[in-house]
Scaffold this motif. Structure first.
Motif, PDB file in Angstrom:
ATOM      1  N   ASN A 509     -15.373 -26.591 -46.072  1.00 25.48           N
ATOM      2  CA  ASN A 509     -14.485 -25.545 -45.563  1.00 25.48           C
ATOM      3  C   ASN A 509     -13.877 -25.938 -44.221  1.00 25.48           C
ATOM      4  N   TRP A 510     -14.684 -26.591 -43.386  1.00 23.12           N
ATOM      5  CA  TRP A 510     -14.206 -27.082 -42.088  1.00 23.12           C
ATOM      6  C   TRP A 510     -13.075 -28.088 -42.292  1.00 23.12           C
ATOM      7  N   CYS A 511     -13.247 -28.986 -43.269  1.00 20.22           N
ATOM      8  CA  CYS A 511     -12.212 -29.983 -43.570  1.00 20.22           C
ATOM      9  C   CYS A 511     -10.935 -29.326 -44.084  1.00 20.22           C
ATOM     10  N   GLU A 512     -11.106 -28.259 -44.868  1.00 20.89           N
ATOM     11  CA  GLU A 512      -9.915 -27.565 -45.379  1.00 20.89           C
ATOM     12  C   GLU A 512      -9.117 -26.936 -44.242  1.00 20.89           C
ATOM     13  N   TYR A 513      -9.802 -26.422 -43.246  1.00 15.22           N
ATOM     14  CA  TYR A 513      -9.094 -25.877 -42.083  1.00 15.22           C
ATOM     15  C   TYR A 513      -8.393 -26.994 -41.310  1.00 15.22           C
ATOM     16  N   LYS A 514      -9.102 -28.095 -41.064  1.00 13.21           N
ATOM     17  CA  LYS A 514      -8.507 -29.203 -40.312  1.00 13.21           C
ATOM     18  C   LYS A 514      -7.317 -29.802 -41.074  1.00 13.21           C
ATOM     19  N   ARG A 515      -7.380 -29.778 -42.404  1.00 10.57           N
ATOM     20  CA  ARG A 515      -6.263 -30.282 -43.203  1.00 10.57           C
ATOM     21  C   ARG A 515      -5.007 -29.450 -42.944  1.00 10.57           C
ATOM     22  N   SER A 516      -5.184 -28.149 -42.758  1.00  6.57           N
ATOM     23  CA  SER A 516      -4.036 -27.286 -42.484  1.00  6.57           C
ATOM     24  C   SER A 516      -3.381 -27.624 -41.147  1.00  6.57           C
ATOM     25  N   LEU A 517      -4.114 -28.341 -40.278  1.00  2.15           N
ATOM     26  CA  LEU A 517      -3.585 -28.768 -38.985  1.00  2.15           C
ATOM     27  C   LEU A 517      -3.035 -30.187 -39.045  1.00  2.15           C
ATOM     28  N   GLY A 518      -3.040 -30.776 -40.234  1.00  5.80           N
ATOM     29  CA  GLY A 518      -2.510 -32.131 -40.385  1.00  5.80           C
ATOM     30  C   GLY A 518      -3.542 -33.221 -40.192  1.00  5.80           C
ATOM     31  N   GLY A 522     -10.134 -37.898 -45.869  1.00  8.53           N
ATOM     32  CA  GLY A 522     -10.300 -38.749 -47.042  1.00  8.53           C
ATOM     33  C   GLY A 522     -11.494 -38.377 -47.903  1.00  8.53           C
ATOM     34  N   GLU A 523     -12.298 -39.389 -48.221  1.00  9.93           N
ATOM     35  CA  GLU A 523     -13.428 -39.212 -49.132  1.00  9.93           C
ATOM     36  C   GLU A 523     -14.457 -38.227 -48.588  1.00  9.93           C
ATOM     37  N   TYR A 524     -14.586 -38.161 -47.271  1.00  8.64           N
ATOM     38  CA  TYR A 524     -15.609 -37.309 -46.653  1.00  8.64           C
ATOM     39  C   TYR A 524     -15.519 -35.874 -47.160  1.00  8.64           C
ATOM     40  N   SER A 525     -14.322 -35.290 -47.148  1.00 16.84           N
ATOM     41  CA  SER A 525     -14.180 -33.889 -47.550  1.00 16.84           C
ATOM     42  C   SER A 525     -14.528 -33.687 -49.019  1.00 16.84           C
ATOM     43  N   LEU A 526     -14.150 -34.631 -49.858  1.00 16.04           N
ATOM     44  CA  LEU A 526     -14.466 -34.524 -51.283  1.00 16.04           C
ATOM     45  C   LEU A 526     -15.973 -34.607 -51.514  1.00 16.04           C
ATOM     46  N   ARG A 527     -16.618 -35.531 -50.803  1.00 14.50           N
ATOM     47  CA  ARG A 527     -18.064 -35.708 -50.980  1.00 14.50           C
ATOM     48  C   ARG A 527     -18.837 -34.482 -50.506  1.00 14.50           C
TER      49      ARG A 527
END
Length: 552
Positions: A509-518, A522-527
């Protein structure tokens, strides 16, 4: 020229010469301005490199004006980082902006790919160049790549007597590479072809566009050599200071803090070097009063993720235990932090079990201090909190709702076997364990980066270590056994599996928020999302096994 019939008997250009000049003359320019400019710390946190000002004039505006002087008006600017800051150029100079959506993860080869269709009689120009004299021309006869007449250890090409640019070994010095190039004719077509080929394979993710120019140990275009003083590539804070010591952009918050903390002037702050960009922050190394320090600058969206007052409380609590690196300055309002640099350190190698055992020993020693602070890191509340930061956008994972339901069903189990809550690091990942060689006979381990530290079940730290290292189950069990040298009870092991599932969803969820900020990981969020699903299933399986054994 006479032998090749380019001039007539009066030594005047004839029709053939004029046709060739017209065919090769510049039509347009592509300016590459998408990147972070990481070496420009700390300025790059406040301004994009192309908008750095020399004597009050933004670099990119000077380049545009010089192109206009050469009657080049079709100008394409590839943007990414802080792209909105360049919008005014559309109205002021009638340029066209092209957005590179992959600027966070790929190098400028991919920026040029965004403008590849325009390459034909084209100047290719990096945005961080300051040219004292106008180097662009109304007429060009052939393709070239610009270098200067100074030898640099970080260059990979050297000009020979035939004006060819030959590749050299890493140990040799080459002509300083400016980055400006002119492409026309067959070279322009070949570069376009190679851009498409290279961008179709992942091995060129970090490539510079100059890779398209290399063939058989040399560039396919000749050199255009200029004097070193005529062109300056501004890569660092100190290069900007050297060119324009009065530049207002040198007066960043970070630099002013260093001046105040150490009671020095700006000129006493030297050798500013970017460190690896972290998941949460940007940091840089600097020298002051003959010692080295690291300054942390909070990253994008960090103000929503981390309570800096609570972080300051943690550093105050652990100050007397020599657990972490030495903190010189900590601002509880904005998160700026200065720590003393440690020589002879390395990160934990998560693939070496001896390293892991030492880290687990250090982690347990810390936990057994049973330190207390006034705030707690509630895993489930933080999962919800990070989800709320999406501001109504759905998860990128199709089965997120079901995965979340399953993970939340583990709450009662971890609470049942939680035990005493103590100050827990929360982010106790391999990269945050530093092996410090104090002297040839003594190595200490420091645990750094306490941003998320709070009261929690200390066994959460074991789970965090494992999922960041992206361990499989065998490695996870070995890590648990390294922490519990006396042996780990089965219900505690299952609880740690449950924490792996919970923390996997938390960081997903943290990665999904950071993705919204650009910001992409990579693989980390999927794993992390896979840990949430797979270890929920493992917990359920292991719990049933225990229930069957107890029943028997």
């Amino acid at each position: 020229m006479e032998e090749n019939y380019y001039v007539d008997v009066n030594m005047q250009r004839n029709g053939k010469a004029k046709a060739q000049i017209h065919a090769a003359s510049p039509k347009n320019a592509i300016i590459l301005a998408a990147g972070y400019g990481m070496r420009m710390v700390p300025i790059n946190t406040e301004v994009s490199k192309g908008l750095l000002e020399i004597h009050g004039e933004p670099l990119i505006e000077r380049l545009i004006r010089q192109l206009h002087e050469a009657e080049i008006y079709d100008i394409y600017i590839v943007v990414g980082f802080m792209k909105e800051r360049y919008e005014y150029l559309i109205d002021e100079y009638r340029v066209e902006l092209i957005v590179n959506p992959e600027y966070t993860t790929k190098n400028n080869l991919y920026s040029l790919k965004c403008a590849e269709k325009y390459i034909s009689n084209t100047y290719i120009v990096p945005c961080d160049i300051w040219c004292e004299h106008n180097l662009f021309r109304k007429q060009e006869l052939y393709s070239w790549y610009m270098v200067n007449n100074s030898l640099k250890p970080d260059s990979c090409v050297l000009v020979n007597s035939n004006m060819e640019l030959n590749l050299i070994s890493e140990t040799d010095a080459g002509n300083g590479m400016i980055g400006i190039s002119y492409l026309t004719g067959k070279e322009a077509q070949l570069v376009k072809q190679r851009i498409k080929e290279m961008c179709s394979t992942s091995c060129y993710t970090s490539a510079f566009w100059e890779e398209t120019l290399y063939e058989k140990r040399k560039m396919i275009v000749p050199a255009r050599v200029v004097d070193e003083a005529d062109v300056v590539e501004i890569n660092t804070f100190e290069q900007l200071r050297e060119l324009d010591s009065g530049c207002d952009q040198l007066k960043t918050d970070a630099i002013q803090i260093i001046e105040e903390v150490f009671q020095v002037s700006q000129k006493d702050i030297k050798n500013i070097t970017v460190l690896k960009k972290g998941m949460t922050n940007r940091s840089f190394l600097f020298e002051c009063k003959e010692k080295k320090y690291i300054m942390r600058i909070p990253g994008e969206g960090t103000d929503k993720l981390i309570n800096r007052r609570e972080e300051a409380e943690v550093y105050q609590k652990i100050a007397d235990y020599h657990i972490c690196d030495r903190v010189i300055y900590m601002n509880p309002e904005n998160g700026y932090k200065i720590t003393e640099y440690m020589n002879s350190v390395r990160n934990c190698d998560a693939e070496q079990m001896e390293d892991v055992k030492k880290c687990m020993k250090k982690l347990r020693e810390f936990h057994e201090l049973k330190l207390k602070v006034n705030h707690e890191f509630d895993l489930f509340e933080h999962i919800q909190f990070y989800e709320q930061l999406w501001e109504g956008s759905p998860s990128t994972f199709k089965d997120y709702a079901e995965t979340k339901r399953k993970v939340f069903s583990l709450k009662s189990y971890v609470e049942q076997y939680c035990g005493q809550k103590v100050l827990t690091h929360i982010d106790a990942v391999p990269d945050n364990f530093l092996f410090w060689e104090k002297n040839p006979k003594e190595t200490d381990i420091k645990l750094i980066d306490w941003e998320y530290a709070a009261m929690q079940d200390p066994h959460v730290d074991i789970a965090m270590f494992c999922i960041y290292a992206m361990y499989n189950r065998t490695h996870i069990d070995q890590t648990i056994d390294a922490y519990f040298t006396e042996g780990c009870a089965e219900n505690i092991r299952i609880k740690i599996y449950a924490y792996i599932a919970i923390c996997g969803l938390l960081w997903s969820n943290w990665c999904e928020y950071k993705r919204s900020l650009g910001v992409e990981f990579g693989e980390y969020s999927l794993r992390q999302y896979r840990y949430a699903k797979e270890y929920y299933a493992i917990v359920e399986t292991e719990r049933r096994k225990v229930e069957i054994q107890e029943h028997v």
